[in-house]
Design a protein around this motif. Structure first.
Motif, mmCIF file in Angstrom:
data_model
loop_
_atom_site.group_PDB
_atom_site.id
_atom_site.type_symbol
_atom_site.label_atom_id
_atom_site.label_comp_id
_atom_site.label_asym_id
_atom_site.label_seq_id
_atom_site.Cartn_x
_atom_site.Cartn_y
_atom_site.Cartn_z
ATOM 1 N N PRO A 62 -4.758 -3.555 2.524
ATOM 2 C CA PRO A 62 -4.256 -2.340 1.878
ATOM 3 C C PRO A 62 -4.348 -2.387 0.358
ATOM 4 O O PRO A 62 -4.525 -1.364 -0.287
ATOM 5 C CB PRO A 62 -2.794 -2.262 2.342
ATOM 6 C CG PRO A 62 -2.693 -3.179 3.510
ATOM 7 C CD PRO A 62 -3.704 -4.246 3.269
ATOM 8 N N HIS A 84 -5.705 -0.249 -4.839
ATOM 9 C CA HIS A 84 -5.064 0.101 -3.579
ATOM 10 C C HIS A 84 -6.037 0.888 -2.710
ATOM 11 O O HIS A 84 -6.806 1.708 -3.212
ATOM 12 C CB HIS A 84 -3.834 0.991 -3.816
ATOM 13 C CG HIS A 84 -2.719 0.329 -4.568
ATOM 14 N ND1 HIS A 84 -1.993 -0.713 -4.061
ATOM 15 C CD2 HIS A 84 -2.203 0.594 -5.795
ATOM 16 C CE1 HIS A 84 -1.063 -1.064 -4.934
ATOM 17 N NE2 HIS A 84 -1.181 -0.302 -5.995
ATOM 18 N N ASP A 86 -7.105 3.938 -0.416
ATOM 19 C CA ASP A 86 -6.648 5.330 -0.415
ATOM 20 C C ASP A 86 -6.551 5.859 1.009
ATOM 21 O O ASP A 86 -7.048 5.246 1.969
ATOM 22 C CB ASP A 86 -7.555 6.219 -1.281
ATOM 23 C CG ASP A 86 -9.024 6.194 -0.854
ATOM 24 O OD1 ASP A 86 -9.290 6.204 0.368
ATOM 25 O OD2 ASP A 86 -9.890 6.174 -1.729
ATOM 26 N N ASP A 87 -5.898 7.005 1.149
ATOM 27 C CA ASP A 87 -5.668 7.585 2.472
ATOM 28 C C ASP A 87 -6.969 7.911 3.194
ATOM 29 O O ASP A 87 -7.075 7.741 4.418
ATOM 30 C CB ASP A 87 -4.826 8.866 2.345
ATOM 31 C CG ASP A 87 -3.354 8.558 2.142
ATOM 32 O OD1 ASP A 87 -2.820 7.721 2.878
ATOM 33 O OD2 ASP A 87 -2.736 9.172 1.251
ATOM 34 N N HIS A 117 1.865 -1.734 -1.351
ATOM 35 C CA HIS A 117 1.258 -0.409 -1.168
ATOM 36 C C HIS A 117 2.277 0.489 -0.479
ATOM 37 O O HIS A 117 2.771 0.166 0.603
ATOM 38 C CB HIS A 117 -0.004 -0.530 -0.307
ATOM 39 C CG HIS A 117 -0.904 0.670 -0.359
ATOM 40 N ND1 HIS A 117 -0.461 1.960 -0.153
ATOM 41 C CD2 HIS A 117 -2.239 0.768 -0.595
ATOM 42 C CE1 HIS A 117 -1.465 2.805 -0.258
ATOM 43 N NE2 HIS A 117 -2.569 2.096 -0.532
ATOM 44 N N HIS A 118 2.580 1.623 -1.092
ATOM 45 C CA HIS A 118 3.647 2.485 -0.576
ATOM 46 C C HIS A 118 3.293 3.171 0.733
ATOM 47 O O HIS A 118 4.166 3.749 1.382
ATOM 48 C CB HIS A 118 4.027 3.542 -1.627
ATOM 49 C CG HIS A 118 2.985 4.601 -1.830
ATOM 50 N ND1 HIS A 118 1.812 4.376 -2.528
ATOM 51 C CD2 HIS A 118 2.936 5.895 -1.414
ATOM 52 C CE1 HIS A 118 1.090 5.484 -2.541
ATOM 53 N NE2 HIS A 118 1.740 6.421 -1.873
ATOM 54 N N ARG A 119 2.026 3.101 1.164
ATOM 55 C CA ARG A 119 1.603 3.803 2.379
ATOM 56 C C ARG A 119 1.449 2.878 3.583
ATOM 57 O O ARG A 119 1.203 3.351 4.696
ATOM 58 C CB ARG A 119 0.269 4.516 2.120
ATOM 59 C CG ARG A 119 0.341 5.603 1.074
ATOM 60 C CD ARG A 119 0.942 6.867 1.620
ATOM 61 N NE ARG A 119 -0.062 7.597 2.398
ATOM 62 C CZ ARG A 119 0.226 8.537 3.294
ATOM 63 N NH1 ARG A 119 1.490 8.798 3.571
ATOM 64 N NH2 ARG A 119 -0.728 9.176 3.939
ATOM 65 N N THR A 120 1.580 1.570 3.407
ATOM 66 C CA THR A 120 1.276 0.639 4.496
ATOM 67 C C THR A 120 2.128 0.898 5.738
ATOM 68 O O THR A 120 1.607 0.934 6.862
ATOM 69 C CB THR A 120 1.469 -0.819 4.032
ATOM 70 O OG1 THR A 120 0.552 -1.090 2.960
ATOM 71 C CG2 THR A 120 1.187 -1.785 5.168
ATOM 72 N N GLU A 122 3.604 3.622 6.692
ATOM 73 C CA GLU A 122 3.181 4.879 7.314
ATOM 74 C C GLU A 122 1.874 4.694 8.074
ATOM 75 O O GLU A 122 1.682 5.266 9.153
ATOM 76 C CB GLU A 122 3.026 5.956 6.249
ATOM 77 C CG GLU A 122 2.737 7.342 6.815
ATOM 78 C CD GLU A 122 2.737 8.432 5.759
ATOM 79 O OE1 GLU A 122 2.155 9.505 6.011
ATOM 80 O OE2 GLU A 122 3.326 8.198 4.684
ATOM 81 N N TRP A 123 0.982 3.869 7.533
ATOM 82 C CA TRP A 123 -0.287 3.610 8.227
ATOM 83 C C TRP A 123 -0.061 2.829 9.520
ATOM 84 O O TRP A 123 -0.777 3.037 10.504
ATOM 85 C CB TRP A 123 -1.228 2.843 7.302
ATOM 86 C CG TRP A 123 -1.778 3.691 6.188
ATOM 87 C CD1 TRP A 123 -1.730 5.046 6.086
ATOM 88 C CD2 TRP A 123 -2.453 3.221 5.015
ATOM 89 N NE1 TRP A 123 -2.328 5.461 4.928
ATOM 90 C CE2 TRP A 123 -2.785 4.359 4.249
ATOM 91 C CE3 TRP A 123 -2.790 1.963 4.539
ATOM 92 C CZ2 TRP A 123 -3.459 4.269 3.025
ATOM 93 C CZ3 TRP A 123 -3.458 1.864 3.330
ATOM 94 C CH2 TRP A 123 -3.793 3.003 2.581
ATOM 95 N N GLN A 126 0.877 5.461 11.967
ATOM 96 C CA GLN A 126 -0.304 6.240 12.346
ATOM 97 C C GLN A 126 -1.179 5.469 13.332
ATOM 98 O O GLN A 126 -1.713 6.050 14.294
ATOM 99 C CB GLN A 126 -1.114 6.598 11.101
ATOM 100 C CG GLN A 126 -0.455 7.622 10.190
ATOM 101 C CD GLN A 126 -1.284 7.882 8.939
ATOM 102 O OE1 GLN A 126 -2.446 7.477 8.845
ATOM 103 N NE2 GLN A 126 -0.684 8.559 7.971
#
Length: 421
Positions: A62, A84, A86-87, A117-120, A122-123, A126
């Motif tokens: 990530p 980082h 990206d989405d 990483h602030h999205r990990t 959430e990933w 998903q």
């Protein structure tokens, strides 16, 4: 690391003399019609390897950003930018994984700290919602707040690895600069308490330990610490020094050339040991036996079995960098410097392509990439870790066997010295 239950299945020899493997076993290991399967002969057995066309696991990085400055980190031996994922890049990876049959597992980890990483998280959610059968992550544990622990559990993470390289506040801080052991342990206890009750609460917990001169005596206590928050798996690796100062911390100065660990040779005396208690009575005798110059077989397993084996290929894995490039393994994601014995070497990055330009299936089955995995399967590279004596061993671009790049004779993962959880 996935524990596999040992079961007995029976193959048959048909009327044409062909070996017929049960379909459910064959499919589990990617033995589809037309697949080429390597056979290794032992004294009383034949070993079948997974075909190099079977993709089972994808490592996703990530980020290369980290909140710590660990003395063991590759980032001390490179000059690459921070970044980082990206989405859009992750969405392409997830879409590509869903198109594969069977769908491989997913592992969040690389050079950086995934929770930086602030999205990990959430990933992770998903991925589980998309039907990824198993999702793992590794963390240094410092950013694992109660809020994040709840989110990780709700996301459905299957396995969480935490890196702990010392059992006392002083020894831990000596390796993981900027971290405090009691905070990490309390974070892990908090996550353990939040997991749903049961014999096998999720996520499973594992502890990763990098062994060095300065901390190897603390491994038993690290295992005890892990048990306190119900860790079920422990993975120990050696150090790959990224700086000259860290060379003195190695614990494998002898094993690369020790007869005990080398391939079976007729001129080397052989010592076949049974399972035996290791205690105050046997410890000294066993140590002297292991270092006697004999080739060692223990309970029927020869210690040379870890030589010249790429577990990234054997396990059917591929790695993807934070910026979307597919690489054969974790070690080839980034160009970095390290040391083989006393010789400095540059491990050059090697990528197959970008996920924005090609599907995962297309990348995995790229003819040159398949041919490279076949070379690794047979490990037709120069024995640099044993020899290590020429300028070609200063990198992974060429070897004395005239292999095309990347060459893997300098790889300590392939000699069972370094391993990833």
């Amino acid at each position: 690391m996935v524990s596999v239950k040992q079961t007995t299945a029976w193959a048959q020899i048909n009327e044409n003399g062909d070996l017929v493997i049960p379909k459910e076993v064959a499919s589990r290991y990617g033995m589809l019609p037309g697949a080429q399967v390597r056979l290794d002969e032992g004294a009383n057995f034949i070993k079948l390897h997974r075909p190099v066309t079977h993709l089972t696991k994808i490592y996703v990085e990530p980020t290369v950003v980290c909140n710590l400055e660990c003395v063991t980190c590759f980032r001390h031996g490179w000059n690459e930018p921070n970044g980082h994922m990206d989405d859009e890049t992750f969405a392409r990876i997830l879409k590509g994984m869903a198109e594969l049959d069977p769908i491989p597992s997913l592992y969040f980890g690389g050079i950086g700290e995934p929770l930086a990483h602030h999205r990990t998280i959430e990933w992770i959610a998903q991925a589980k919602q998309a039907g990824i059968p198993r999702v793992e992550m590794i963390t240094n544990g410092t950013l694992l707040t109660e809020k994040r622990s709840k989110a990780i559990i709700d996301a459905g993470l299957d396995m969480l690895w935490v890196s702990i390289d010392g059992a006392t506040a002083e020894s831990y801080a000596d390796v993981r600069l900027g971290a405090e052991l009691h905070n990490v342990v309390e974070n892990m206890h908090s996550l353990d308490r939040l997991r749903k009750a049961g014999h096998f609460p999720k996520p499973d917990i594992g502890v990763a330990f990098v062994a060095m001169q300065r901390n190897i005596n603390e491994l038993p206590e690290v295992i005890r610490l892990g048990a306190s928050f119900r860790a079920r798996d422990f993975s120990v690796s050696n150090l790959q020094p990224a700086t000259p100062e860290m060379r003195s911390e190695r614990l494998y100065n002898r094993v690369l050339m020790d007869n005990a660990y080398l391939d079976h040779c007729r001129h080397v005396p052989r010592l076949n040991l049974p399972k035996i208690d290791i205690n105050e009575i046997t410890r000294d005798a066993l140590f002297k036996a292991f270092t006697s110059g004999c080739n060692i077989t223990y309970a029927g397993n020869n210690w040379a079995g870890a030589n010249d084996v790429c577990n990234f290929v054997e396990a059917g894995t591929m790695s993807i960098t934070w910026d979307g490039y597919a690489a054969p393994c974790w070690a080839l994601m980034h160009t970095h410097n390290s040391f083989l014995k006393e010789r400095a070497l540059t491990n050059s990055r090697h990528v197959i392509g970008h996920v924005a330009e090609r599907s995962l299936k297309d990348l995995w089955l790229d003819p040159e990439y398949v041919a490279y995995r076949e070379r690794l399967h047979n490990f037709s590279f120069a024995p640099c870790t044993f020899c290590g004596g020429c300028e070609l061993a200063e990198g992974n671009v060429e070897d004395c066997f005239q292999n095309p790049a990347p060459v893997c004779g300098v790889c300590l993962w392939a000699q069972g010295v370094i391993q990833c959880p």
